[in-house]
Scaffold this motif. Structure first.
Motif, PDB file in Angstrom:
ATOM      1  N   UNK A   2     -15.011 -35.972 -71.668  1.00 34.54           N
ATOM      2  CA  UNK A   2     -15.376 -34.557 -71.602  1.00 34.54           C
ATOM      3  C   UNK A   2     -14.139 -33.680 -71.781  1.00 34.54           C
ATOM      4  N   UNK A   3     -14.339 -32.569 -72.457  1.00 32.86           N
ATOM      5  CA  UNK A   3     -13.232 -31.675 -72.776  1.00 32.86           C
ATOM      6  C   UNK A   3     -12.522 -31.161 -71.529  1.00 32.86           C
ATOM      7  N   UNK A   4     -13.286 -30.722 -70.521  1.00 37.98           N
ATOM      8  CA  UNK A   4     -12.644 -30.175 -69.315  1.00 37.98           C
ATOM      9  C   UNK A   4     -11.829 -31.238 -68.581  1.00 37.98           C
ATOM     10  N   UNK A   5     -12.318 -32.468 -68.581  1.00 37.68           N
ATOM     11  CA  UNK A   5     -11.588 -33.551 -67.917  1.00 37.68           C
ATOM     12  C   UNK A   5     -10.311 -33.885 -68.681  1.00 37.68           C
ATOM     13  N   UNK A  55      -6.641 -33.529 -67.028  1.00 36.82           N
ATOM     14  CA  UNK A  55      -5.848 -34.753 -66.894  1.00 36.82           C
ATOM     15  C   UNK A  55      -4.497 -34.650 -67.595  1.00 36.82           C
ATOM     16  N   UNK A  56      -4.432 -33.819 -68.622  1.00 32.42           N
ATOM     17  CA  UNK A  56      -3.225 -33.782 -69.446  1.00 32.42           C
ATOM     18  C   UNK A  56      -2.551 -32.416 -69.526  1.00 32.42           C
ATOM     19  N   UNK A  57      -3.237 -31.378 -69.082  1.00 33.90           N
ATOM     20  CA  UNK A  57      -2.652 -30.048 -69.105  1.00 33.90           C
ATOM     21  C   UNK A  57      -2.130 -29.666 -67.738  1.00 33.90           C
ATOM     22  N   UNK A  77     -12.374 -25.357 -67.080  1.00 36.91           N
ATOM     23  CA  UNK A  77     -13.731 -24.930 -67.431  1.00 36.91           C
ATOM     24  C   UNK A  77     -13.778 -23.431 -67.718  1.00 36.91           C
ATOM     25  N   UNK A  78     -13.059 -22.652 -66.918  1.00 42.34           N
ATOM     26  CA  UNK A  78     -13.016 -21.204 -67.136  1.00 42.34           C
ATOM     27  C   UNK A  78     -12.387 -20.879 -68.485  1.00 42.34           C
ATOM     28  N   UNK A  91     -18.242 -30.849 -73.762  1.00 44.29           N
ATOM     29  CA  UNK A  91     -18.072 -31.357 -75.126  1.00 44.29           C
ATOM     30  C   UNK A  91     -17.206 -32.618 -75.102  1.00 44.29           C
ATOM     31  N   UNK A  92     -17.656 -33.654 -75.793  1.00 48.83           N
ATOM     32  CA  UNK A  92     -16.916 -34.918 -75.802  1.00 48.83           C
ATOM     33  C   UNK A  92     -15.899 -34.947 -76.938  1.00 48.83           C
ATOM     34  N   UNK A  93     -14.683 -35.362 -76.592  1.00 51.05           N
ATOM     35  CA  UNK A  93     -13.629 -35.460 -77.599  1.00 51.05           C
ATOM     36  C   UNK A  93     -13.200 -36.913 -77.755  1.00 51.05           C
TER      37      UNK A  93
END
Length: 239
Positions: free
Chosen positions: A2-5, A9-11, A19-20, A39-41
């Motif tokens: 998932x994009x937010x995860x 995890x990396x930012x 999410x915001x 959204x899946x990346x």
């Protein structure tokens, strides 16, 4: 993933903040704006950017405890150019604070680049306890102490039960209060609702962690056993 995860995890931001940012249109995937946090990346293939800056996969997880001084922002940047908690720490990895302490509040704050770790610690489901040392403007009355321990209405919400103890029974201006919620300025608002002004507020404990050996402004990396203890607190129950 998932994009937010992936971003958390990396930012240098927590998952809720990620999410915001996504919903605000500040995130792109392969130069296309995406506003769906779910959204899946494809890792190591898709190029994810936040405010135009590429999010790179973190190689090393960092876990730090800081004794935050007063007049320091609990963030990674400040539009008024005030000192932030990340300014006080030398780290090659991008890190962010787990939750926040008010500008005028000092004490224990965690910083990491592990978004999943931070998200679990902050999630109300796990009820991670935080203890604060408080100096009030006047001695607290027993009836108010009991009411605070039961829960206090703040706007539309009622706080969960808290635990209060006296540092010095002869001077009831000085107390320790333990809570597991994270409402904005919760401790200050609780006491203000009964007519007390908080002269000084310091977080002295987070889960099992204390400020052991850390003077104001000092920091250290968590030991493996400390990371394990915190992880154990917020480990999902096995079904």
């Amino acid at each position: 993933m998932r994009l937010n995860k992936f971003i958390s995890n990396n930012g240098s931001i927590a998952r809720r903040t990620a999410e915001e940012y996504i919903r605000q249109g500040r995130v792109t995937i392969n130069n296309m704006t995406v506003t769906d946090p779910a959204f899946n990346i494809i890792e190591n293939k898709d190029k994810v950017r936040v405010d135009g800056e590429l999010v790179k996969t973190s190689r090393k997880k960092v876990y730090i405890v800081l004794n935050k001084p007063r007049k320091v922002i609990s963030g990674v940047s400040d539009d008024k150019h005030r000192t932030t908690v990340t300014d006080l720490i030398k780290s090659k990895e991008k890190i962010f604070p787990v939750g926040r302490l008010d500008y005028d509040t000092s004490g224990l704050i965690l910083l990491t680049n592990d978004g999943e770790f931070a998200n679990r610690l902050m999630h109300p489901r796990y009820k991670v306890e935080k203890t604060y040392r408080v100096k009030l403007s006047k001695p607290i009355e027993e009836k108010h102490k009991l009411l605070i321990q039961k829960g206090v209405r703040l706007g539309r919400k009622v706080t969960a039960p808290a635990y209060i103890s006296f540092i010095n029974p002869k001077d009831k201006r000085y107390i320790n209060i333990t809570i597991h919620e994270g409402m904005n300025r919760q401790v200050r608002k609780v006491f203000e609702s009964f007519g007390y002004f908080v002269d000084k507020l310091e977080r002295i404990k987070y889960g099992y962690l204390t400020l052991r050996g850390l003077a104001s402004g000092q920091w250290r990396h968590l030991e493996p056993k400390e990371i394990q203890s915190l992880t154990k607190i917020c480990k999902p129950e096995e079904k």
